[in-house]
Design a protein around this motif. Sequence first.
Motif, PDB file in Angstrom:
ATOM      1  N   ILE A 120      10.605   7.017   1.991  1.00 38.63           N
ATOM      2  CA  ILE A 120       9.429   6.330   2.536  1.00 38.63           C
ATOM      3  C   ILE A 120       8.334   6.324   1.475  1.00 38.63           C
ATOM      4  CG2 ILE A 120       7.694   6.335   4.376  1.00 38.63           C
ATOM      5  CD1 ILE A 120       9.701   7.857   6.115  1.00 38.63           C
ATOM      6  N   HIS A 121       8.105   5.146   0.886  1.00 31.49           N
ATOM      7  CA  HIS A 121       7.142   5.031  -0.212  1.00 31.49           C
ATOM      8  C   HIS A 121       5.940   4.161   0.135  1.00 31.49           C
ATOM      9  CE1 HIS A 121       9.891   6.965  -3.113  1.00 31.49           C
ATOM     10  NE2 HIS A 121      10.853   6.333  -2.441  1.00 31.49           N
ATOM     11  N   THR A 122       6.084   3.274   1.093  1.00 28.79           N
ATOM     12  CA  THR A 122       4.989   2.377   1.460  1.00 28.79           C
ATOM     13  C   THR A 122       4.574   2.624   2.914  1.00 28.79           C
ATOM     14  OG1 THR A 122       6.419   0.597   2.277  1.00 28.79           O
ATOM     15  CG2 THR A 122       5.918   0.633  -0.092  1.00 28.79           C
ATOM     16  N   VAL A 123       3.404   2.101   3.254  1.00 29.07           N
ATOM     17  CA  VAL A 123       2.914   2.228   4.623  1.00 29.07           C
ATOM     18  C   VAL A 123       3.856   1.525   5.597  1.00 29.07           C
ATOM     19  CG1 VAL A 123       0.992   1.731   6.179  1.00 29.07           C
ATOM     20  CG2 VAL A 123       0.536   2.358   3.795  1.00 29.07           C
ATOM     21  N   TYR A 124       4.413   0.391   5.161  1.00 24.79           N
ATOM     22  CA  TYR A 124       5.309  -0.368   6.029  1.00 24.79           C
ATOM     23  C   TYR A 124       6.560   0.441   6.369  1.00 24.79           C
ATOM     24  CZ  TYR A 124       8.329  -4.089   7.772  1.00 24.79           C
ATOM     25  OH  TYR A 124       9.171  -4.846   8.554  1.00 24.79           O
ATOM     26  N   GLN A 125       7.090   1.155   5.390  1.00 21.23           N
ATOM     27  CA  GLN A 125       8.281   1.974   5.624  1.00 21.23           C
ATOM     28  C   GLN A 125       7.985   3.103   6.617  1.00 21.23           C
ATOM     29  OE1 GLN A 125       9.058   2.920   1.497  1.00 21.23           O
ATOM     30  NE2 GLN A 125      10.807   1.517   1.417  1.00 21.23           N
ATOM     31  N   LEU A 126       6.764   3.628   6.591  1.00 15.55           N
ATOM     32  CA  LEU A 126       6.383   4.653   7.563  1.00 15.55           C
ATOM     33  C   LEU A 126       6.209   4.032   8.951  1.00 15.55           C
ATOM     34  CD1 LEU A 126       5.465   7.513   8.327  1.00 15.55           C
ATOM     35  CD2 LEU A 126       3.150   6.893   7.598  1.00 15.55           C
ATOM     36  N   ALA A 127       5.632   2.840   9.000  1.00 13.36           N
ATOM     37  CA  ALA A 127       5.371   2.177  10.280  1.00 13.36           C
ATOM     38  C   ALA A 127       6.663   1.825  11.025  1.00 13.36           C
ATOM     39  CB  ALA A 127       4.530   0.924  10.065  1.00 13.36           C
TER      40      ALA A 127
ATOM     41  N   THR B  12       0.837  -1.203   0.000  1.00 10.50           N
ATOM     42  CA  THR B  12       0.000   0.000   0.000  1.00 10.50           C
ATOM     43  C   THR B  12       0.868   1.247   0.000  1.00 10.50           C
ATOM     44  OG1 THR B  12      -1.705  -1.184   1.268  1.00 10.50           O
ATOM     45  CG2 THR B  12      -1.878   1.216   1.151  1.00 10.50           C
ATOM     46  N   ASP B  13       0.579   2.152  -0.915  1.00  3.87           N
ATOM     47  CA  ASP B  13       1.323   3.399  -1.030  1.00  3.87           C
ATOM     48  C   ASP B  13       1.116   4.249   0.208  1.00  3.87           C
ATOM     49  OD1 ASP B  13       1.376   6.463  -1.995  1.00  3.87           O
ATOM     50  OD2 ASP B  13       2.712   5.279  -3.263  1.00  3.87           O
ATOM     51  N   VAL B  14       2.152   4.940   0.650  1.00  6.00           N
ATOM     52  CA  VAL B  14       2.084   5.743   1.868  1.00  6.00           C
ATOM     53  C   VAL B  14       1.054   6.862   1.756  1.00  6.00           C
ATOM     54  CG1 VAL B  14       3.872   7.421   1.213  1.00  6.00           C
ATOM     55  CG2 VAL B  14       3.519   6.855   3.635  1.00  6.00           C
ATOM     56  N   GLY B  15       0.758   7.279   0.528  1.00  7.18           N
ATOM     57  CA  GLY B  15      -0.240   8.324   0.324  1.00  7.18           C
ATOM     58  C   GLY B  15      -1.647   7.911   0.682  1.00  7.18           C
TER      59      GLY B  15
ATOM     60  N   ARG C 111      -1.096  15.055  -0.062  1.00  6.84           N
ATOM     61  CA  ARG C 111      -0.202  15.099  -1.220  1.00  6.84           C
ATOM     62  C   ARG C 111       1.164  15.678  -0.859  1.00  6.84           C
ATOM     63  NH1 ARG C 111       0.972  18.999  -4.832  1.00  6.84           N
ATOM     64  NH2 ARG C 111      -0.574  20.391  -3.880  1.00  6.84           N
ATOM     65  N   ARG C 112       1.177  16.766  -0.079  1.00  9.99           N
ATOM     66  CA  ARG C 112       2.455  17.397   0.267  1.00  9.99           C
ATOM     67  C   ARG C 112       3.288  16.504   1.187  1.00  9.99           C
ATOM     68  NH1 ARG C 112       0.822  23.757   1.406  1.00  9.99           N
ATOM     69  NH2 ARG C 112       0.104  24.234  -0.727  1.00  9.99           N
ATOM     70  N   TYR C 113       2.615  15.892   2.176  1.00 12.10           N
ATOM     71  CA  TYR C 113       3.330  14.975   3.057  1.00 12.10           C
ATOM     72  C   TYR C 113       3.899  13.796   2.275  1.00 12.10           C
ATOM     73  CZ  TYR C 113       2.213  17.025   7.628  1.00 12.10           C
ATOM     74  OH  TYR C 113       2.156  17.828   8.732  1.00 12.10           O
ATOM     75  N   LYS C 114       3.133  13.316   1.317  1.00 14.40           N
ATOM     76  CA  LYS C 114       3.604  12.173   0.527  1.00 14.40           C
ATOM     77  C   LYS C 114       4.885  12.526  -0.226  1.00 14.40           C
ATOM     78  CE  LYS C 114       2.440   9.185  -3.360  1.00 14.40           C
ATOM     79  NZ  LYS C 114       1.441   8.818  -4.395  1.00 14.40           N
ATOM     80  N   ILE C 115       4.938  13.698  -0.815  1.00 13.30           N
ATOM     81  CA  ILE C 115       6.125  14.124  -1.554  1.00 13.30           C
ATOM     82  C   ILE C 115       7.338  14.196  -0.624  1.00 13.30           C
ATOM     83  CG2 ILE C 115       7.169  16.035  -2.828  1.00 13.30           C
ATOM     84  CD1 ILE C 115       4.372  16.686  -3.922  1.00 13.30           C
ATOM     85  N   ARG C 116       7.134  14.757   0.554  1.00  9.38           N
ATOM     86  CA  ARG C 116       8.236  14.873   1.514  1.00  9.38           C
ATOM     87  C   ARG C 116       8.670  13.501   2.036  1.00  9.38           C
ATOM     88  NH1 ARG C 116       6.492  19.089   5.957  1.00  9.38           N
ATOM     89  NH2 ARG C 116       8.522  18.421   6.818  1.00  9.38           N
ATOM     90  N   LEU C 117       7.702  12.618   2.272  1.00  7.42           N
ATOM     91  CA  LEU C 117       8.044  11.272   2.730  1.00  7.42           C
ATOM     92  C   LEU C 117       8.800  10.501   1.650  1.00  7.42           C
ATOM     93  CD1 LEU C 117       4.707  10.344   4.554  1.00  7.42           C
ATOM     94  CD2 LEU C 117       6.957  10.524   5.640  1.00  7.42           C
ATOM     95  N   ASN C 118       8.361  10.656   0.405  1.00 11.33           N
ATOM     96  CA  ASN C 118       9.054   9.994  -0.705  1.00 11.33           C
ATOM     97  C   ASN C 118      10.490  10.475  -0.820  1.00 11.33           C
ATOM     98  OD1 ASN C 118       6.180   9.779  -3.012  1.00 11.33           O
ATOM     99  ND2 ASN C 118       6.743   8.562  -1.227  1.00 11.33           N
TER     100      ASN C 118
ATOM    101  N   PHE D 140       7.779  16.309  10.736  1.00 14.04           N
ATOM    102  CA  PHE D 140       6.386  16.570  10.342  1.00 14.04           C
ATOM    103  C   PHE D 140       5.477  17.042  11.478  1.00 14.04           C
ATOM    104  CE2 PHE D 140       8.133  13.423   7.450  1.00 14.04           C
ATOM    105  CZ  PHE D 140       7.785  13.934   6.202  1.00 14.04           C
ATOM    106  N   GLY D 141       5.907  16.882  12.711  1.00 10.57           N
ATOM    107  CA  GLY D 141       5.061  17.301  13.824  1.00 10.57           C
ATOM    108  C   GLY D 141       4.361  16.149  14.516  1.00 10.57           C
ATOM    109  N   VAL D 142       3.603  16.505  15.549  1.00 13.23           N
ATOM    110  CA  VAL D 142       3.010  15.498  16.424  1.00 13.23           C
ATOM    111  C   VAL D 142       1.876  14.725  15.757  1.00 13.23           C
ATOM    112  CG1 VAL D 142       1.326  17.095  17.443  1.00 13.23           C
ATOM    113  CG2 VAL D 142       2.112  15.132  18.763  1.00 13.23           C
ATOM    114  N   VAL D 143       1.173  15.338  14.803  1.00 11.80           N
ATOM    115  CA  VAL D 143       0.033  14.665  14.176  1.00 11.80           C
ATOM    116  C   VAL D 143       0.474  13.427  13.409  1.00 11.80           C
ATOM    117  CG1 VAL D 143      -1.838  14.882  12.496  1.00 11.80           C
ATOM    118  CG2 VAL D 143      -1.324  16.786  14.031  1.00 11.80           C
ATOM    119  N   LEU D 144       1.518  13.567  12.580  1.00 10.74           N
ATOM    120  CA  LEU D 144       1.992  12.411  11.820  1.00 10.74           C
ATOM    121  C   LEU D 144       2.706  11.414  12.734  1.00 10.74           C
ATOM    122  CD1 LEU D 144       1.797  11.449   8.926  1.00 10.74           C
ATOM    123  CD2 LEU D 144       4.094  12.300   8.524  1.00 10.74           C
TER     124      LEU D 144
END
Length: 438
Positions: free
Chosen positions: A200-207, A179-182, A189-196, A218-222
């Motif tokens: 970080i391209h997938t949900v697993y890489q973010l996890a 699953t794409d991180v977006g 959209r902006r967070y996705k660009i910065r994560l990429n 990114f701050g406390v929300v993310l």
Amino acid sequence: MYALVDCNSFYANCEKLFRPDLKDKAVVVLSNNDGCVVARSSEAKLLGIKMGVPFFQVKDFCIQNNVTVFSSNYTLYADMSHRVMTTLETLCPTVEVYSIDEAFLYLADYPTAMTDLNAYGIKLKSIVEMYTGIPICVGMGSTKTMAKLANHAAKKHPATKGVCVLQDLRWIRRIMQITDVGEVWGVGRRYKIRLNSMGIHTVYQLAVCAPAKIRQHFGVVLERTCLELNGQCCIGIETAEPKKQIVSSRSFSTRITCPDELSQSICSHVSKAASKLRKQGSVCSYLSVFAKSSSFSTTESYASISGQSKFITPTADTRIMVAAARRILTQIFIEDIRYAKAGVMLFDICQHHEVQPDLFTEDSSDDAGQSSSHCTNRSEKVIAIMDQLNKKFGQNSNQQSAVFIASEGIKDKQKWQMSRNMLSPCYTTNIKQIPKVD
């Protein structure tokens, strides 16, 4: 455990529900003034019609491919949403209505569901579809973010048959990896660009990323999103709280220069806003009126007007608020402006029982709207009767309330009203538009 119930292509399926001839056919729904595509049936998605595309760009394509097009019928969608949410409330004790077509269910309060989550998800899906006719997908996870991810998987992967439970660690990891991180709840959209850019391209890489690192960038929300993907609950069920601000506004189908037409529009918005105010048992202290020209026009400069009024005692009386709005508009109106949009805003809102009445206020409603702004017992009874009549008799064939303030004008005589040339009938709320079977 949380469950997220999401209605599939909600607007489009509401339209198809009362049109059996549209089964398995492409349907799209347009935004205000029939501007852009805001909803597509699964068949329309397969044809490649994009969300948000201006209708004039795909009009010929829709005709060539036999796509049925509807204007937005908000009355129908709101009623069908209420039916779906009411059905869910009979199946789970704790339901949070997240949007018109989504709801979170807190399953820990319902031990029966916890014994077999997959079976319960299938039950939810079958009962909602049987009672309302609206197809849904169900996703379940240990947190709200995981439930959102599970719901996405239920929509995208046919093998799930519309129900996905993220409980097994291997299954969770597999879904995250494909699953794409977006697609993560809260990643725009902006967070996705910065994560990429960080690899970080997938949900697993973010996890698997360190929450402290995510917070730093990114701050406390993310950071909370990251923690939720790891099973740590940071967002609980939210109870419905009264709104602290109510806005009613809309663009016109044609430009307005006449003060009387603009006044009718403003009064109509005041009536809608006041009705919302009363439904949540609130009153407001401030009313703001605004109108503006088009900011996209290349032939005329942008212009706007605004003004506000303070009520001595907070009120929810439509008559008093309409009188105040008309007075404001008289003071701020500027000629030679081609108004494209107008609306009102109610703020400084509190609950009715919190109001300290004005000792010197009389029970009247003059045009000034200042010395008589309190909804006394008499005025409350008048407004309550008006609400009861509108609830009982609904709207007429012109989509106007059965009882309304004369200052709003008659809808079928208002050329500036929102353009909805492909509007479907209000099958469930207008007795004159109930489908007839020969």
